[in-house]
Structure formats: C-alpha cells, structure tokens
Design an enzyme around this catalytic site. Structure first.
Site, PDB file in Angstrom:
ATOM      1  NE  ARG A 126       0.464 188.327 -75.000  1.00 19.85           N
ATOM      2  CZ  ARG A 126      -0.851 188.529 -74.901  1.00 19.85           C
ATOM      3  NH1 ARG A 126      -1.446 188.587 -73.746  1.00 19.85           N
ATOM      4  NH2 ARG A 126      -1.570 188.665 -75.985  1.00 19.85           N
ATOM      5  CG  HIS A 159      -3.395 192.859 -77.859  1.00 23.36           C
ATOM      6  ND1 HIS A 159      -2.924 192.069 -76.829  1.00 23.36           N
ATOM      7  CD2 HIS A 159      -4.687 193.099 -77.550  1.00 23.36           C
ATOM      8  CE1 HIS A 159      -3.884 191.857 -75.942  1.00 23.36           C
ATOM      9  NE2 HIS A 159      -4.976 192.474 -76.361  1.00 23.36           N
ATOM     10  CD  GLU A 193      -8.365 187.355 -75.974  1.00 16.21           C
ATOM     11  OE1 GLU A 193      -9.402 187.943 -76.320  1.00 16.21           O
ATOM     12  OE2 GLU A 193      -8.061 187.150 -74.790  1.00 16.21           O
ATOM     13  CG  ASN A 236      -5.067 185.475 -73.868  1.00 16.35           C
ATOM     14  OD1 ASN A 236      -3.957 185.065 -73.547  1.00 16.35           O
ATOM     15  ND2 ASN A 236      -5.233 186.520 -74.646  1.00 16.35           N
ATOM     16  CE1 TYR A 249      -8.719 188.540 -68.337  1.00 18.02           C
ATOM     17  CE2 TYR A 249      -8.789 187.550 -70.512  1.00 18.02           C
ATOM     18  CZ  TYR A 249      -8.218 188.430 -69.612  1.00 18.02           C
ATOM     19  OH  TYR A 249      -7.142 189.187 -69.989  1.00 18.02           O
ATOM     20  CD  GLU A 282      -4.906 188.919 -72.603  1.00 23.90           C
ATOM     21  OE1 GLU A 282      -6.107 189.042 -72.285  1.00 23.90           O
ATOM     22  OE2 GLU A 282      -4.426 189.390 -73.646  1.00 23.90           O
TER      23      GLU A 282
HETATM   24  C1  FCB Z   1      -8.804 190.080 -73.481  1.00 19.61           C
HETATM   25  C2  FCB Z   1      -7.939 191.021 -74.288  1.00 19.61           C
HETATM   26  C3  FCB Z   1      -7.213 192.032 -73.456  1.00 19.61           C
HETATM   27  C4  FCB Z   1      -8.070 192.573 -72.326  1.00 19.61           C
HETATM   28  C5  FCB Z   1      -8.731 191.457 -71.572  1.00 19.61           C
HETATM   29  C6  FCB Z   1      -9.587 191.914 -70.428  1.00 19.61           C
HETATM   30  O1  FCB Z   1      -9.774 189.521 -74.280  1.00 19.61           O
HETATM   31  O2  FCB Z   1      -6.981 190.286 -75.007  1.00 19.61           O
HETATM   32  O3  FCB Z   1      -6.741 193.044 -74.306  1.00 19.61           O
HETATM   33  O4  FCB Z   1      -8.955 193.502 -72.806  1.00 19.61           O
HETATM   34  O5  FCB Z   1      -9.495 190.678 -72.425  1.00 19.61           O
END
Ligand code: FCB
Length: 447
Positions: free
Chosen positions: A75, A119, A164, A287, A289, A347
């Site tokens: 991607r 992006h 995002e 996405n 984290y 992500e």
């Molecule tokens: C996300 C972004 C990506 C990267 C990660 C760590 O929010 O989409 O570009 O910076 O975080």
C-alpha cells in the site's frame, strides 16, 4: 501456532511524503507538507521530507526488498502534486510516469499495488484556496482520484480514498501539529465533513467508472477509554470517540453523524451530503496503534484531554501505550455495531529506538513482540467472526515521521539516512517467516 486463513493478504504500507524525497523533481509542485517542513520550528530538529528515503530513485531496490519479504500487497500513496503540480489543470506526465514504473515493477514480482489517493500531502495551490475548509475541495479531490484511477486502473485493482481523515482534522486543523498547521474549531469541523464528502463523491465516481475495482478508505479508529468511572471522564471519552472515530465511521457505514456532533457539524452539511457519504465499500482499512485514554479537563479544548498512560504500561518510542486488546476491541466493534464489513488492517506497527549492533544488524525484538501481540488479538477477533481479510504493517522502511522528523523508526527495514542504505531488521526476517508459514508461534523473546 497462530494461523491465518490461506487467502489472508499480507502487506506493508508507506506514504508518498514520508519516503519519496525528490520534492522538486520532474515538475512536482509544492505540497502543504513541503511548506510546513520548511517553516522553522514546526518539525523536530527542522527535519523535512526533501530527500526522505529517496524512494523516488531507489524504488527498484525497495521493490526487491518487498519481493524478498514475500509480500502479497503493497500500500502506497500518490503525491497529488507530482501528478497535478497545482492540484488541478494539466497533469504532469513525468510524475505520472513514476507511478507507472512503480506499479509495473510491483506487478513484475507478483505484488498487488494498493493505491491510496491521499496521505496528507495536499497541493499548496489548493490550500491557498482554503484546502479542506473549502467546500469545493470535494470536487477537486474527486476529479483527481478519478484521473489517477483511470490512469492506473488497468493494473491496479485496489484503491483507498483517504488516509486517516481523523488525523488530518485533529492534527492539521485543531492542534496545529501537522500541515496546514491550523488551530481552529471551525476549520476542524469543516475538514471533518469535507473529507467525508470528498471520499463519498470519489467512491461513487470510481464505482461508475469500473465496477470491478475494489474500493475502500483507511480510517484510524483507536478505542477511547475513560481514565476513570467518573461521569465527567466517561462523558469526555464519549465525546472524543465521537470526534475522532464515529464522525468518520458513522456517516460512511451507518448514514449519519452521531447525535453528539450533529449540532456542531450542521452549518457544513448541505442538501444531500449525508446520502452522498454513505457509499458501498468493498473494504474498510483500519489503522490502529494504541488506545486513547481520555479524561475530562475543563481548561482544555472541548473539555477533553488525553490522560497519561498507566504507570506500568509499556510505551513505544512515540510514547504510545502498547495495548493489543485495542485491536480485538475495535475489530469486534466493527463486527457488532457496523455490520461486520470486510476489514484490512492497513496500518499497525511501532517505533522503537533501533540501532545497528556491532555486527551491523538491528535486533528489534520489541517490535516483533508488538506485532505478535497485535496479530494474536487480530486472530482472536477472526475466530469470533470478525471479517478481517489482511494485515499491512506500518512500515516497510524507517521514514519521515511527520512532526517527529526522522527520530522515530517504524520500519521492518532500517534506513541509514546519511547514505540511504537499507538494512533489513530482525522483524523483516520474522515477518517473512510468518508470511511463508501463514502464521507464527508466539516467540519466547527475551525482554
Ligand atoms: C499514522 C499515519 C502514518 C504513520 C503512522 C505512524 O497515523 O497514517 O503515516 O505516520 O501513523
């Protein structure tokens, strides 16, 4: 062994501004990120993406790394200003050629290109006309996406509209930490709605152009947890969830803004906007984290602030709490409250302070553990019926991490920024084995 379905897609994600460099080459126009980085004081150590990983020139080497990694899919995003230096008007053929070459070389080694139109590197020329705060951007974006899809759609099957939109609204228009650097509640609300609408128009247009294309978008949807049981903190977490997550998810999948934000968004919502946003999707990109820990705070914007992570929490180099249960929670939330759409995790990954050891290797065991724990949570949701179809790690390469510059390393491949050398980390080998076997055994890595 933690196993995944045979047709599960394994991928890696990157973004144009974070890796390409060549910021002025072959007719590329300036984007808001070029200008933001060139403004002193915006980015850690005034780093910028002028050269980044020099992927623009080194893409053959990067594609070879992907091939050896065994990826099914890659991607990436197109830089709007490479294709349309001023955002609209005449396309720039040399910029178009770059993505032709990239796509062809991916296909040559059997990797599916997944193309994301946006992006974050908006053309400065469009920012000068109001950027995401201007309603006309919905047409500028749809025109651009339509052109790109027609240009590459004979070889690319998967298209993602936005990356995002929540981060663009929050970090770029409310907190001023990202380009275009605005801190304005009205800009924040306008950017929220206009991104949703732009995405809807682009989805509709592309669907009409070619019914076979697989269309989606990538949302960052990190669960918001209240720091305490108190009524105020619970309410603050609900509000945060509304503005960060549900303002993007609900209109797209359920056909309306959540009750808590309708009033504030009302001035921007016109005519048939709500119907235009809810388009059929082939997949949702997730996405994720960490989670957000939220507290009420009367002295901060909207009465909400992020609470510090629990004292015993493990943190990544970004200061983000390692909280794999967020993956399970969000996947089950999508299953139970949003009709169980097909989801690709577009992500997931972690920054750690990687360094080369005396043998010139990077032994990033903490990253491997992070990825394992999030994949185990994904598997748990899969086993309970969540419709997860694939997983893209963020990121293939260490790269320019926005306001943090080059200090935060997320890659499976280490990049030496002095000479741009690529050095696969231990996590690269680990991911390769996982892909070959279709799963992994939780490792007994030493802490
Ligand atoms: C996300 C972004 C990506 C990267 C990660 C760590 O929010 O989409 O570009 O910076 O975080």
């Amino acid at each position: 062994m933690i196993r995944f379905p045979q047709d599960f897609i394994w991928g890696a994600s990157t973004a144009s501004y974070q890796i390409e460099g060549a910021w002025q080459e072959d007719g590329k126009g300036p984007s808001i990120w070029d200008n933001f980085c060139h403004t002193a004081g915006k980015i850690a150590d005034n780093h910028n993406g002028d050269e980044a990983c020099d992927h623009y020139h080194r893409y053959p080497e990067d594609v070879a790394l992907m091939r050896d990694l065994g990826l099914d899919a890659y991607r990436f995003s197109t830089a709007w200003t490479r294709l349309f230096p001023q955002g609209r008007g005449q396309p720039n053929s040399k910029g178009c050629d770059f993505y032709d070459r990239l796509i062809d070389s991916l296909l040559d080694v059997g990797i599916q290109p997944w193309l994301c139109f946006y992006h974050w590197d908006l053309p400065q020329a469009l920012q000068d006309k109001g950027g995401w705060t201007a309603r006309d951007i919905v047409y500028w974006f749809a025109d651009y996406a339509g052109y790109v899809a027609e240009q590459y759609g004979d070889r690319v099957e998967h298209f993602l509209m936005l990356n995002e939109p929540g981060s663009v609204a929050f970090l770029g228009h409310l907190l001023g930490q990202h380009a275009p650097g605005l801190s304005d509640i009205n800009a924040f609300l306008a950017a929220t709605h206009h991104q949703n609408l732009a995405q809807g128009l682009a989805l509709k247009l592309l669907r009409e152009l070619n019914a076979d294309w697989q269309l989606g978008t990538a949302l960052n949807l990190q669960p918001a947890h209240a720091v305490s049981e108190s009524e105020e903190d619970q309410q603050a977490a609900k509000l945060f969830d509304t503005f960060a997550n549900r303002n993007f998810l609900d209109p797209l999948l359920l056909g309306g803004y959540p009750a808590l934000s309708q009033g504030l968004l009302e001035p921007y919502v016109k005519n048939d906007d709500i119907a235009a946003i809810k388009q059929p999707l082939n997949f949702l990109g997730l996405n994720l984290y960490t989670r957000f820990l939220i507290q009420a705070n009367s002295s901060s914007l909207m009465g909400i602030s992020q609470a510090p992570p629990p004292a015993d929490a493990e943190l990544t180099d970004m200061g983000w709490e390692v909280y794999p249960a967020a993956m399970y929670e969000q996947l089950m939330n999508l299953k139970e409250k949003y009709g169980n759409p097909a989801v690709y995790i577009t992500e997931n990954g972690a920054a750690f302070a990687d360094a080369l050891n005396h043998r010139g290797q990077v032994n990033d065991t903490r990253r491997i553990r992070y990825l394992e724990s999030h994949l185990a949570a994904t598997q748990k949701a899969l086993a309970q019926g969540a419709n997860v179809k694939g997983y893209f790690v963020w990121s293939l390469l260490d790269n320019f991490e926005w306001a943090e510059g080059y200090h935060k390393r997320f890659g499976l491949v280490y990049v030496d920024y002095a000479d741009k050398q690529r050095i696969p980390k231990a996590s690269y080998t680990w991911f390769n084995k996982l892909i070959c076997k279709g799963g992994f055994t939780l490792s007994q890595l030493d802490s």
